[in-house]
Scaffold this motif. Structure first.
Motif, PDB file in Angstrom:
ATOM      1  N   LEU A 198      35.080  29.059  38.779  1.00  0.00           N
ATOM      2  CA  LEU A 198      34.962  27.600  38.811  1.00  0.00           C
ATOM      3  C   LEU A 198      33.752  27.094  38.030  1.00  0.00           C
ATOM      4  CD1 LEU A 198      35.960  26.850  42.523  1.00  0.00           C
ATOM      5  CD2 LEU A 198      37.304  26.383  40.456  1.00  0.00           C
ATOM      6  N   ILE A 199      32.728  27.931  37.873  1.00  0.00           N
ATOM      7  CA  ILE A 199      31.556  27.504  37.103  1.00  0.00           C
ATOM      8  C   ILE A 199      31.567  28.096  35.693  1.00  0.00           C
ATOM      9  CG2 ILE A 199      30.142  27.153  39.172  1.00  0.00           C
ATOM     10  CD1 ILE A 199      28.737  29.800  38.579  1.00  0.00           C
ATOM     11  N   GLY A 200      32.710  28.688  35.294  1.00  0.00           N
ATOM     12  CA  GLY A 200      32.893  29.108  33.911  1.00  0.00           C
ATOM     13  C   GLY A 200      32.410  30.489  33.547  1.00  0.00           C
ATOM     14  N   HIS A 201      32.137  31.337  34.510  1.00  0.00           N
ATOM     15  CA  HIS A 201      31.661  32.699  34.223  1.00  0.00           C
ATOM     16  C   HIS A 201      32.809  33.691  34.456  1.00  0.00           C
ATOM     17  CE1 HIS A 201      27.301  31.959  33.610  1.00  0.00           C
ATOM     18  NE2 HIS A 201      27.550  30.887  34.339  1.00  0.00           N
ATOM     19  N   ASP A 202      33.746  33.709  33.517  1.00  0.00           N
ATOM     20  CA  ASP A 202      34.948  34.526  33.680  1.00  0.00           C
ATOM     21  C   ASP A 202      34.650  36.025  33.676  1.00  0.00           C
ATOM     22  OD1 ASP A 202      35.996  32.031  33.520  1.00  0.00           O
ATOM     23  OD2 ASP A 202      37.333  32.415  31.832  1.00  0.00           O
ATOM     24  N   THR A 203      33.767  36.459  32.780  1.00  0.00           N
ATOM     25  CA  THR A 203      33.454  37.890  32.698  1.00  0.00           C
ATOM     26  C   THR A 203      32.808  38.386  33.984  1.00  0.00           C
ATOM     27  OG1 THR A 203      33.140  37.745  30.307  1.00  0.00           O
ATOM     28  CG2 THR A 203      32.198  39.667  31.422  1.00  0.00           C
ATOM     29  N   ALA A 204      31.838  37.632  34.488  1.00  0.00           N
ATOM     30  CA  ALA A 204      31.192  38.003  35.745  1.00  0.00           C
ATOM     31  C   ALA A 204      32.205  38.014  36.878  1.00  0.00           C
ATOM     32  CB  ALA A 204      30.054  37.036  36.052  1.00  0.00           C
ATOM     33  N   ALA A 205      33.134  37.051  36.869  1.00  0.00           N
ATOM     34  CA  ALA A 205      34.158  37.008  37.910  1.00  0.00           C
ATOM     35  C   ALA A 205      35.021  38.269  37.877  1.00  0.00           C
ATOM     36  CB  ALA A 205      35.029  35.768  37.742  1.00  0.00           C
ATOM     37  N   GLY A 206      35.349  38.728  36.678  1.00  0.00           N
ATOM     38  CA  GLY A 206      36.139  39.947  36.560  1.00  0.00           C
ATOM     39  C   GLY A 206      35.398  41.169  37.059  1.00  0.00           C
ATOM     40  N   LEU A 207      34.106  41.251  36.732  1.00  0.00           N
ATOM     41  CA  LEU A 207      33.305  42.382  37.205  1.00  0.00           C
ATOM     42  C   LEU A 207      33.169  42.374  38.726  1.00  0.00           C
ATOM     43  CD1 LEU A 207      30.481  42.335  34.498  1.00  0.00           C
ATOM     44  CD2 LEU A 207      32.338  44.008  34.726  1.00  0.00           C
ATOM     45  N   VAL A 208      32.981  41.187  39.290  1.00  0.00           N
ATOM     46  CA  VAL A 208      32.883  41.076  40.748  1.00  0.00           C
ATOM     47  C   VAL A 208      34.205  41.474  41.395  1.00  0.00           C
ATOM     48  CG1 VAL A 208      32.627  39.461  42.673  1.00  0.00           C
ATOM     49  CG2 VAL A 208      31.036  39.382  40.752  1.00  0.00           C
ATOM     50  N   ALA A 209      35.322  41.047  40.822  1.00  0.00           N
ATOM     51  CA  ALA A 209      36.629  41.412  41.369  1.00  0.00           C
ATOM     52  C   ALA A 209      36.828  42.928  41.351  1.00  0.00           C
ATOM     53  CB  ALA A 209      37.737  40.730  40.570  1.00  0.00           C
ATOM     54  N   THR A 210      36.327  43.589  40.300  1.00  0.00           N
ATOM     55  CA  THR A 210      36.402  45.050  40.256  1.00  0.00           C
ATOM     56  C   THR A 210      35.586  45.663  41.389  1.00  0.00           C
ATOM     57  OG1 THR A 210      36.645  44.995  37.850  1.00  0.00           O
ATOM     58  CG2 THR A 210      35.959  47.090  38.836  1.00  0.00           C
ATOM     59  N   GLY A 211      34.407  45.099  41.622  1.00  0.00           N
ATOM     60  CA  GLY A 211      33.588  45.578  42.730  1.00  0.00           C
ATOM     61  C   GLY A 211      34.260  45.376  44.072  1.00  0.00           C
ATOM     62  N   VAL A 212      35.050  44.312  44.202  1.00  0.00           N
ATOM     63  CA  VAL A 212      35.774  44.051  45.446  1.00  0.00           C
ATOM     64  C   VAL A 212      36.743  45.193  45.741  1.00  0.00           C
ATOM     65  CG1 VAL A 212      37.501  42.572  46.531  1.00  0.00           C
ATOM     66  CG2 VAL A 212      35.573  41.551  45.342  1.00  0.00           C
ATOM     67  N   ILE A 213      37.427  45.668  44.715  1.00  0.00           N
ATOM     68  CA  ILE A 213      38.381  46.757  44.911  1.00  0.00           C
ATOM     69  C   ILE A 213      37.676  47.978  45.484  1.00  0.00           C
ATOM     70  CG2 ILE A 213      39.922  48.364  43.727  1.00  0.00           C
ATOM     71  CD1 ILE A 213      40.586  46.086  41.780  1.00  0.00           C
ATOM     72  N   PHE A 214      36.514  48.329  44.911  1.00  0.00           N
ATOM     73  CA  PHE A 214      35.749  49.464  45.432  1.00  0.00           C
ATOM     74  C   PHE A 214      35.184  49.141  46.815  1.00  0.00           C
ATOM     75  CE2 PHE A 214      35.757  50.586  40.939  1.00  0.00           C
ATOM     76  CZ  PHE A 214      35.927  51.954  40.994  1.00  0.00           C
ATOM     77  N   GLY A 215      34.738  47.889  46.987  1.00  0.00           N
ATOM     78  CA  GLY A 215      34.146  47.492  48.252  1.00  0.00           C
ATOM     79  C   GLY A 215      35.110  47.603  49.404  1.00  0.00           C
ATOM     80  N   LEU A 216      36.307  47.076  49.234  1.00  0.00           N
ATOM     81  CA  LEU A 216      37.290  47.146  50.309  1.00  0.00           C
ATOM     82  C   LEU A 216      37.775  48.580  50.522  1.00  0.00           C
ATOM     83  CD1 LEU A 216      39.408  43.918  49.688  1.00  0.00           C
ATOM     84  CD2 LEU A 216      37.444  44.261  51.195  1.00  0.00           C
ATOM     85  N   THR A 217      37.731  49.396  49.473  1.00  0.00           N
ATOM     86  CA  THR A 217      38.102  50.804  49.627  1.00  0.00           C
ATOM     87  C   THR A 217      37.144  51.525  50.567  1.00  0.00           C
ATOM     88  OG1 THR A 217      39.046  50.851  47.396  1.00  0.00           O
ATOM     89  CG2 THR A 217      38.517  52.970  48.402  1.00  0.00           C
ATOM     90  N   THR A 218      35.839  51.281  50.414  1.00  0.00           N
ATOM     91  CA  THR A 218      34.880  51.942  51.303  1.00  0.00           C
ATOM     92  C   THR A 218      34.994  51.423  52.730  1.00  0.00           C
ATOM     93  OG1 THR A 218      33.121  50.357  50.748  1.00  0.00           O
ATOM     94  CG2 THR A 218      33.243  52.347  49.423  1.00  0.00           C
ATOM     95  N   VAL A 219      35.340  50.145  52.891  1.00  0.00           N
ATOM     96  CA  VAL A 219      35.564  49.623  54.241  1.00  0.00           C
ATOM     97  C   VAL A 219      36.680  50.404  54.919  1.00  0.00           C
ATOM     98  CG1 VAL A 219      36.367  47.635  55.574  1.00  0.00           C
ATOM     99  CG2 VAL A 219      34.733  47.307  53.723  1.00  0.00           C
ATOM    100  N   MET A 220      37.784  50.570  54.230  1.00  0.00           N
ATOM    101  CA  MET A 220      38.905  51.320  54.799  1.00  0.00           C
ATOM    102  C   MET A 220      38.531  52.766  55.081  1.00  0.00           C
ATOM    103  SD  MET A 220      42.237  49.973  52.692  1.00  0.00           S
ATOM    104  CE  MET A 220      41.497  50.114  51.058  1.00  0.00           C
ATOM    105  N   LEU A 221      37.804  53.380  54.151  1.00  0.00           N
ATOM    106  CA  LEU A 221      37.447  54.788  54.290  1.00  0.00           C
ATOM    107  C   LEU A 221      36.621  55.031  55.547  1.00  0.00           C
ATOM    108  CD1 LEU A 221      37.429  57.623  52.972  1.00  0.00           C
ATOM    109  CD2 LEU A 221      35.322  56.945  51.808  1.00  0.00           C
ATOM    110  N   VAL A 222      35.606  54.202  55.775  1.00  0.00           N
ATOM    111  CA  VAL A 222      34.720  54.419  56.920  1.00  0.00           C
ATOM    112  C   VAL A 222      35.416  54.079  58.233  1.00  0.00           C
ATOM    113  CG1 VAL A 222      32.516  53.808  57.959  1.00  0.00           C
ATOM    114  CG2 VAL A 222      32.697  54.033  55.484  1.00  0.00           C
TER     115      VAL A 222
END
Length: 471
Positions: A302-326
């Protein structure tokens, strides 16, 4: 030491059930961070801000964090003095006896199992978004189950696959799992750092006004609880990770020292991160725009930082994976501990000779959770998690109070600061958050406990290891 403690000690020392002591305080801290930082930042922050707390979601996280701190201190004392891999179940067994212990075990099985399935369901959406961005997205009928809102599909295939992959990782061994978790946590924290680094230079203080649009507590037009305290009851789900740390007592190198360090370090670190991220998220965009499944990346878009948004979304995938793992790890250790005591069939307590992990339990629970994640919508899966967590925390705090009175001479390598006041505050604060949950949640939870009592009185009470050693 009482007969109860002696019998429990015999059970935990049985060579048939022994597990490897390979986890350090750092491993345990990272396990906690792996479970805590995930759903709270990446999903619940936006929903709580938009529908319940507004910018004061920061206060919701602080309220929930304070309640968790009281519970975490109580967990630390019991982990150091009572031990065992059953988390709140083992502590309730020592403090209150078998029936209450079974109730909390049944509660924890629901809490952990549903949490894994729910997070897998959300993970699937992020993962398919990433595939779509690469031009290889899955058809809609393979990304949601037949009962999903807005028209059902056939099956949520990514959700099933990720749970089965985690099942294999947990079968391989806990140390290997801890290494994978540590790497994923590093990626997740990098994603959080990217969000903070971009957001901190794009804050508009006007977005924080009004700061308390829904007040501390009230009801909306449909009678649903809203406000800071209702928001705290919602985001409480984000703190379940430190409970998972306490399930690793039997695999910690120095459990009397490492488990309290792991619990308190993970909780303190993650609460700080939550407060910073929620403040920035509501500062860069109006809180009303955050009621989406990916609020962190959506806010950056929404504030125009598309690249950062994509990198954060990638981190979300890893983040939710560790939540499930633990959480998956914690579920298998709780079931194993309950089975040791005869409250569930001995099938669930067997440990593989080579990997020293409970393979049977890992496979069975993995299959069940995969089916749940593949066919049941996220909203239905997530309804009961918070009340189960809060009830567990209340019983752990109550366990400290009870054992201080019944076993004042029990060795306590770690004692909660503030004496008996700390667990009392834990009971009151966690109990209050239960009150702020919708009444439908209370009803469903009662029905689940009723089913557990039927199992207890038809099977568990007849096969209890405690009962057999006393006859």
């Amino acid at each position: 030491m009482s007969d109860l403690f002696r019998k429990k000690a015999v059970a935990y020392d049985d060579a048939e059930f022994g597990m490897k002591r390979v986890l350090s305080a750092l491993d345990l801290t990272l396990l906690g961070i792996g479970a805590i930082i995930g759903t709270g930042i990446f999903v619940l922050t936006g929903h709580a801000a938009a529908t319940q707390s507004g910018p004061a979601v920061v206060l919701s996280f602080l309220v929930a964090g304070v309640a968790c701190a009281f519970a975490a201190l109580s967990y630390s004392e019991l982990a150091a003095s009572v031990g065992g891999s059953g988390s709140a179940y083992g502590y309730s067994y020592a403090a209150f006896g078998e029936l209450i212990a079974w109730i909390i075990a049944w509660d924890l099985i629901l809490e952990y199992g549903v949490s894994v399935a729910a997070v897998a369901n959300g993970w699937s959406g992020y993962f398919n978004n990433a595939l779509t961005a690469m031009g290889i997205g899955l058809p809609e009928q393979f990304t949601k189950g037949p009962f999903a809102e807005g028209g059902g599909g056939i099956v949520n295939l990514p959700a099933i696959i990720v749970i089965l992959i985690l099942m294999v990782l947990l079968i391989i061994g806990v140390k290997e799992t801890a290494r994978i978790n540590a790497a994923a946590v590093a990626i997740k924290l990098l994603a959080v750092a990217i969000f903070v680094g971009v957001a901190i230079f794009n804050v508009h203080p006007a977005n924080w006004s009004p700061f308390l649009p829904f007040g501390w507590f009230g009801h909306d037009g449909a009678g649903k609880p809203i406000g800071v305290l209702a928001g705290a009851s919602l985001v409480f789900f984000a703190y379940v990770g430190f409970d998972a740390v306490s399930t690793a007592v039997e695999e910690a190198r120095e459990p009397q020292r490492d488990v309290p360090v792991g619990i308190l370090s993970a909780l303190g670190f993650c609460t700080t991160i939550y407060v910073i991220v929620s403040a920035l998220m509501t500062g860069i965009v109006p809180y009303t725009s955050l009621n989406v499944s990916s609020p962190a990346s959506e806010a950056l878009l929404l504030i125009g930082h598309d690249t950062a948004a994509g990198l954060v979304a990638t981190g979300v995938i890893f983040g939710l994976t560790t939540v499930m793992l633990v959480l998956y790890y914690g579920l298998t250790r709780i079931i194993t501990s309950v089975s040791r005591d005869g409250l569930l069939p001995p099938y669930f307590s067997a440990v593989n000779e080579r990997t020293r992990t409970p393979v049977r339990t890992t496979v069975l629970t993995g299959v069940v959770m995969a089916i749940m994640a593949g066919f049941i919508p996220l909203g239905i899966l997530a309804e009961l998690v918070n009340i189960g967590t809060l009830v567990a925390f209340v019983l752990v705090c109550g366990g400290v109070i009870m054992l201080r009175r019944s076993h004042p001479d029990l060795p306590r390598p770690f004692k909660t600061p503030g004496g008996i006041l700390t667990p009392v505050l834990g009971v009151l604060s966690c109990g209050a958050l239960i009150v702020f949950l919708p009444w439908e949640t209370h009803l469903r939870f009662i029905l689940w406990l009723a089913a557990g009592l039927i199992i207890y009185f038809t099977y568990s009470i007849k096969h209890s290891r405690l009962a057999s050693t006393s006859t």
